[in-house]
Design a protein around this motif. Sequence first.
Motif, PDB file in Angstrom:
ATOM      1  N   ASP A 140     111.358 -74.185  20.921  1.00 49.38           N
ATOM      2  CA  ASP A 140     111.418 -74.588  22.330  1.00 49.38           C
ATOM      3  C   ASP A 140     112.355 -73.675  23.115  1.00 49.38           C
ATOM      4  N   THR A 191     118.764 -75.980  30.114  1.00 50.93           N
ATOM      5  CA  THR A 191     117.385 -75.616  29.778  1.00 50.93           C
ATOM      6  C   THR A 191     117.252 -74.107  29.864  1.00 50.93           C
ATOM      7  N   PRO A 192     117.290 -73.394  28.803  1.00 46.12           N
ATOM      8  CA  PRO A 192     117.215 -73.892  27.425  1.00 46.12           C
ATOM      9  C   PRO A 192     118.579 -74.278  26.856  1.00 46.12           C
ATOM     10  N   ALA A 207     111.403 -71.200  26.286  1.00 48.41           N
ATOM     11  CA  ALA A 207     112.085 -71.323  27.577  1.00 48.41           C
ATOM     12  C   ALA A 207     112.722 -70.007  27.997  1.00 48.41           C
TER      13      ALA A 207
END
Length: 461
Positions: A404, A393-394, A408
Amino acid sequence: MEDENTRYEAVRSRDGRFDGEFFFAVETTGIYCRPSCPAVTPKRENVRFYATAAAAQGAGFRACRRCRPDAVPGSAEWNVRADAVGRAMRLIGDGVVDREGVAGLAVRLGYSARQVQRQLTAEVGAGPVALARAQRAHTARVLLQTTSLPVTEIAFAAGFASVRQFNDTIRAVYARTPTGLRAAAHRRGSAPSAATLAVGIPLRLSHRGPYQATALFDVLAAEAVTGIEEVSGDRGRRTYRRALRLPYGTGIVAVDERPGGRQRPHSHSGGWLDARLRLTDPRDLTTAVQRLRRLFDLDADPYAVDERLGADPRLAPLVAARPGLRVPGTADPEEFAVRALVGREEAERLVRAYGKALDAPEGTLTHLFPEPAALAGTTGPLGALATALADGTPSLDVGADRDDTQAALLGLPGMDARTVAAIRTRALGDPDVAAAGEDVPDTWRPWRSYALQHLSSANES
């Protein structure tokens, strides 16, 4: 080119601009080709069009032996598109279906396997298994014709589950047995010598249209991190070499600056870059080639880019001076994210302190860049980024949701908008990124990354 009559005109004029953007098949011969195939143009009523080679193969057509449609550049559309189909095509190209199956592909996309199958079939005429099968067939042909590996080893190296499946696929796609394909290469004078993977696989990394190799190699030379990569030779005839971390092992690649074939800086014929790839495990061939294609931006559509940007008065002289300018990508997205954050000198220190030594160093190539987990114990912004990347993440894989990922990254300490824009452009391969603070009009969409590359190249020349 949605209109089939327009596509037929491209076939009739043997227009190489559309190689890889679509394929055509001839019902009377049972063969499919690239648009620029030099064979006699078939009658319109006998021609069928397909979005992918896999779709043509699925309809029962075999690859043309003259134009080798399986070797064309990939469609630039998949890099532009941020939807599930575009993300899926990039992941399949990276070998995810071979390594993780359709279920793994679906998990990465956040859809069910049935949804992925339905969307791909509707848009490109083939599902993930068929697309991966076409890619495996191409990998097998390259290994058959450029290495002396035994046929049975090639079957599994290319990703086939069994020798029988391998034999059946090669016959269906190329209308020859695997040994027949190898023998044909020998008759053309291009058969493999006694060389194996330890020496290296010779490759032609194809591209469409003009290609500004010197400008791209300038960037690679300026950024090269000692220990993992190097650029040698005189400008115009340089060779870029680097170590690769791959799913099954490691690799060392050498790519020559001077384009191959008929390509010239202002040509519209297309061409290729000559390369040699040495792998510890042949199963990594497909993934390694795709990562090199992203690094050198070989699947770009220079015609579409130059047409849009060349219409702008500010960019027109730059496009005219450098037709086919590419935006460098990366062979390792997580590595690039770290390098974008810390800079070149610190990246070299990280290689020395945390990099994994190659089992078989080659010249100045001695290490792999440290994985995020190895850097997670560091402090400050680097430690935060490395920890996040190690946790996934990411995500920076080729199928990541770019919006997204950007959000992040911006949430991590020390990550400013300009650094994140560089990561989105280079690591995620987004062709339409506008860095913070840049005067970038919407009329440059969807090629704003290329517009900024033109401005940067002009400032440096």
